[in-house]
Design a protein around this motif. Structure first.
Motif: not given
Length: 547
Positions: A264-265, A294-297, A444-447, A498-501
């Motif tokens: 990932t990037p 690399p969380q989002f990816y 984190p917020f994505y939990t 974080i729109l693409p995510y």
């Protein structure tokens, strides 16, 4: 005039008489004469010794050198030729090789002349060593060659042609002990300059300092400033072979369980974790960020139906932490997978993964462990075949029962982690355990929140010797809940950044979970080395950006 001369003589005589002996009293005239004779005698001895040494050197230089084609400095290797001759590895030498003539390249670890006819060399390749000896004879090995061997600087690379012979007695100073090398040709490939410290000092165990506090101790900063030299020690070779082992075992287990390796990037348009602990970099005419994970990816790959993915790559944290376990760049072993019904399906996989890594290190890297223990002794790592799992409330109760003040939703500090690790070790006899159901506010917020336990979440950390080495959770895969959690974050995260995510979850995403493992921490704690910089090749922290 005569009176003046008499006075000067008288003063000189008095000064002479004032020269003191060992008892603190002035020496007598007879004692002074005896002292002068001894000085004259010592002077003549030194002159005689110097003369004899010069005559010996002259004789040696005058004697024919019948070994000129057998030793010397090789020209710089510019790939002038390719002979195809087989080179031998020291590690393969056994008594079966006795009588063979071999060719090898190695470093000179030590060079020790014995008299005028022998010179012993300890030759090293990586972590293995063998003894070589240059012996003067009447036909092939000249005194000049023996003298050349004794003059080779420590850590120089040499090309050696030698006959393998049976050692008269075990060579206990080397890893190859039953045979030695009778050197027939010796050429320097690359000469070493004076080292900033000796490898002997750099590999000395602490127990030797207790016996002799005057021994030179090489400090960690000195080691890191001269890391290419420090990495030559057998201890560091063993450490970083084991680091390779952790990655190998991690990849091996996941591939066996149908995971796909991804890349990932590391340059991002938005901070992957939110918050301020992110490095900003110039990216043409705009700002970019170094990846905190690399969380989002990883999650995007799950929405792309890859099912199970993993990555081994560096991540960057702009944390001004001056601790034994934090760095600004480290290697993260990341994985993410979809599950059918419950995120504990992922915990089961992670359980099997860590048992595979720990067991694999113990069984496949037993030699490296023993090498490290010789310099840096540690207690063997204990683990359970079925890893211990505790919930956060259970951990809170254990701490409170031990007299530690701790709130239901408090975050674990480093000190409380350590205490919890000790309590777990005493009760369950394991250095590795999982802690499930962390308070939602510290994640984190994505939990994913736990609907059955208000204030808690479907998240977990793993611990080795009382320190965290993995952080993970079930991720929020519903786009509306994910945006809501981002906006409720402290500080709030602008959905536009974080729109693409967020968009990746709008087209249907399976429930999934994963985690990130700190490679250097795992190895530091398995070996109980005490400082994460020992398990990083070229560590980066707030005060170190080189070499």
């Amino acid at each position: 005039m005569a009176a003046v001369v008499d006075a000067v003589v008288d003063v000189a005589q008095k000064v002479e008489d004032m020269i003191l002996g060992e008892d603190g009293k002035p020496l007598s005239k007879s004692a002074l004469k005896k002292l002068e004779k001894e000085k004259e005698k010592e002077k003549k001895k030194l002159e005689r010794d110097a003369k004899l040494a010069a005559e010996k050197a002259a004789r040696e230089s005058a004697s024919p050198d019948y070994s000129t084609d057998r030793y010397g400095n090789l020209p710089v290797n510019m790939s002038q030729e390719r002979t195809g001759r087989i080179r031998t590895k020291i590690a393969t030498l056994t008594e079966k090789n006795i009588g063979e003539t071999i060719l090898l390249r190695a470093r000179v670890q030590t060079s020790r002349p014995t008299g005028s006819k022998k010179c012993f060399l300890i030759l090293r390749q990586g972590t293995v060593t063998a003894q070589g000896v240059v012996t003067v004879d009447e036909n092939t090995i000249s005194k000049q060659m023996q003298k050349f061997a004794s003059s080779i600087s420590v850590e120089s690379l040499v090309l050696v042609e030698a006959k393998v012979v049976k050692a008269l007695q075990k060579v206990t100073s080397c890893t190859v002990q039953d045979v030695e090398l009778q050197i027939e040709k010796l050429h320097v490939v690359s000469a070493a300059a004076r080292l900033p410290f000796t490898l002997e000092d750099a590999t000395r165990p602490d127990s030797e300092y207790e016996k002799d506090p005057n021994l030179v101790r090489v400090k960690l900063d000195t080691r890191l400033d001269n890391r290419p030299i420090d990495l030559r020690t057998v201890t560091n070779h063993a450490i970083f072979r084991m680091q390779h082992g952790v990655c190998r075992l991690f990849r091996e287990f996941l591939e066996q369980n149908d995971f796909v390796e991804i890349h990932t990037p590391k340059l991002l348009g938005a901070a992957s974790e939110g918050g301020a602990n992110v490095f900003k970099v110039e990216y043409f005419n705009e700002k970019a960020f170094l990846a905190q994970s690399p969380q989002f990816y990883k999650q995007m790959m799950i929405t792309s139906d890859f099912g199970k993915v993993f990555e081994i790559a560096p991540v960057f944290r702009a944390e001004n932490s001056q601790t034994h376990r934090h760095m600004t760049e480290y290697v993260s072993l990341d994985l993410e997978m979809e599950f059918e019904e419950h995120y504990h399906e992922v915990l089961d996989v992670l359980d099997g993964l860590f048992v595979h890594i720990i067991k694999g290190l113990k069984e496949r890297y037993a030699h490296e462990i023993e090498v490290i223990k010789r310099q840096l002794p540690f207690d063997d790592f204990e683990y359970l075949e079925k890893s211990l799992r505790l919930t956060y409330p259970e951990a809170v109760k254990m701490l409170r029962d031990a007299g530690v003040e701790f709130g239901d939703f408090d975050d674990l500090s480093t000190e409380k982690e350590r205490i919890l690790g000790q309590l777990v070790k005493e009760k369950y006899h394991t250095d590795f355990f999982m802690l499930d159901k962390f308070p939602l506010a510290v994640r984190p917020f994505y939990t994913m929140p736990d609907p059955a336990r208000p204030g808690y979440s479907n998240s977990y950390d793993f611990f080795m010797r009382g320190e965290e080495i993995l952080s993970g959770a079930q991720r929020v895969h519903d786009p509306n809940l994910l945006q809501e959690r981002a906006e409720q974050n402290d500080p709030p995260i602008d959905p536009e950044t974080i729109l693409p995510y967020l968009d990746a979850f709008k087209y249907g995403a399976p429930p999934h979970a994963g985690g990130g493992i700190g490679l250097e921490r795992v190895l530091m704690l398995f070996l109980n080395l005490g400082n994460i910089r020992r398990t990083s090749l070229f560590p980066r922290d707030p005060h170190r950006l080189g070499p």
